[in-house]
Design an enzyme around this catalytic site. Structure first.
Site, mmCIF file in Angstrom:
data_model
loop_
_atom_site.group_PDB
_atom_site.id
_atom_site.type_symbol
_atom_site.label_atom_id
_atom_site.label_comp_id
_atom_site.label_asym_id
_atom_site.label_seq_id
_atom_site.Cartn_x
_atom_site.Cartn_y
_atom_site.Cartn_z
ATOM 1 C CG HIS A 1 -1.463 16.407 -13.531
ATOM 2 N ND1 HIS A 1 -0.612 16.180 -12.472
ATOM 3 C CD2 HIS A 1 -2.718 16.214 -13.048
ATOM 4 C CE1 HIS A 1 -1.301 15.888 -11.394
ATOM 5 N NE2 HIS A 1 -2.585 15.894 -11.711
ATOM 6 C CG HIS B 1 -3.748 11.380 -1.649
ATOM 7 N ND1 HIS B 1 -5.001 10.994 -2.053
ATOM 8 C CD2 HIS B 1 -3.225 12.110 -2.673
ATOM 9 C CE1 HIS B 1 -5.223 11.458 -3.272
ATOM 10 N NE2 HIS B 1 -4.174 12.137 -3.671
#
Length: 214
Positions: free
Chosen positions: A80, A146
């Site tokens: 990110h 997840h």
């Protein structure tokens, strides 16, 4: 999922966890005043309550004699973008940003990483140099199901959190994610999770502090 009440005294619960951790001595006994401590924290894409967790960790380190100048807070961004100062202040609190050195991981800079070995899948394990060179390593994060890693938290704080782009892209590649065991809530036989775990063992933290959210 079902709603579960939050802890009645979060700071007390965190202190108890740090003073009676699983599989290790209390943080105060493990760390030394001269240690160069790194604390990995989740970036702004994750709802981790850093502003409630990190102050307790830092207080314990301070009471163990570790000065603020020996502590680095490392933003585990994975692939990110880095966060702005305003975002960091929102995530951590303005006081922590002003008082402590804050570094932001960048997976795309080769010089930023150290090669610590090879995973069982034949890929190089590239980890952030700031993390690697610390003499005492703390990884924080939170646990939830997840979509392909089974669960977040644990070794995911390192891969992808502070790993190099080649390590991340290999771990997140189609052959890995196409495995039927790479799914919600499954770790055993999940190649994505197993490589994350192997990566973490090549550059292990001294302490892992995870929370879960209601």
């Amino acid at each position: 999922p079902k709603e579960v009440a939050g802890l009645p005294d979060e700071p007390a619960a965190l202190r108890q966890a740090l003073r009676r951790p699983s599989g290790a001595a209390p943080l105060r006994e493990e760390v030394r005043p001269k240690d160069r401590v790194v604390i990995v924290f989740s970036d702004i894409t994750r709802p981790m309550p850093n502003d409630r967790v990190l102050p307790i960790v830092l207080q314990e380190l301070g009471e163990a004699g570790v000065p603020p100048e020996n502590i680095t807070l490392l933003n585990g961004t994975g692939t990110h973008r880095v966060n702005t100062r305003g975002e960091l202040e929102e995530m951590l609190g303005a006081d922590l940003v002003a008082r402590y050195r804050v570094e932001q991981h960048n997976a795309f800079l080769p010089e930023r990483h150290v090669d610590v070995g090879e995973t069982p899948y034949g890929r190089r394990a590239l980890v952030d140099r700031v993390y690697y060179e610390a003499s005492f390593r703390i990884v924080t994060g939170f646990i939830e199901p997840h979509i392909f890693a089974g669960f977040s938290g644990g070794p995911k704080g390192l891969l992808p959190g502070v790993a190099g782009i080649d390590s991340i892209m290999g771990n997140h590649s189609f052959p890995m994610l196409d495995n039927p065991n790479a799914t919600w809530g499954r770790t055993q036989g999940n190649p994505t999770w197993e490589e994350m775990s192997a990566f973490a063992r090549l550059a292990p933290p001294d302490l892992l502090l995870n929370v879960t959210l209601n």
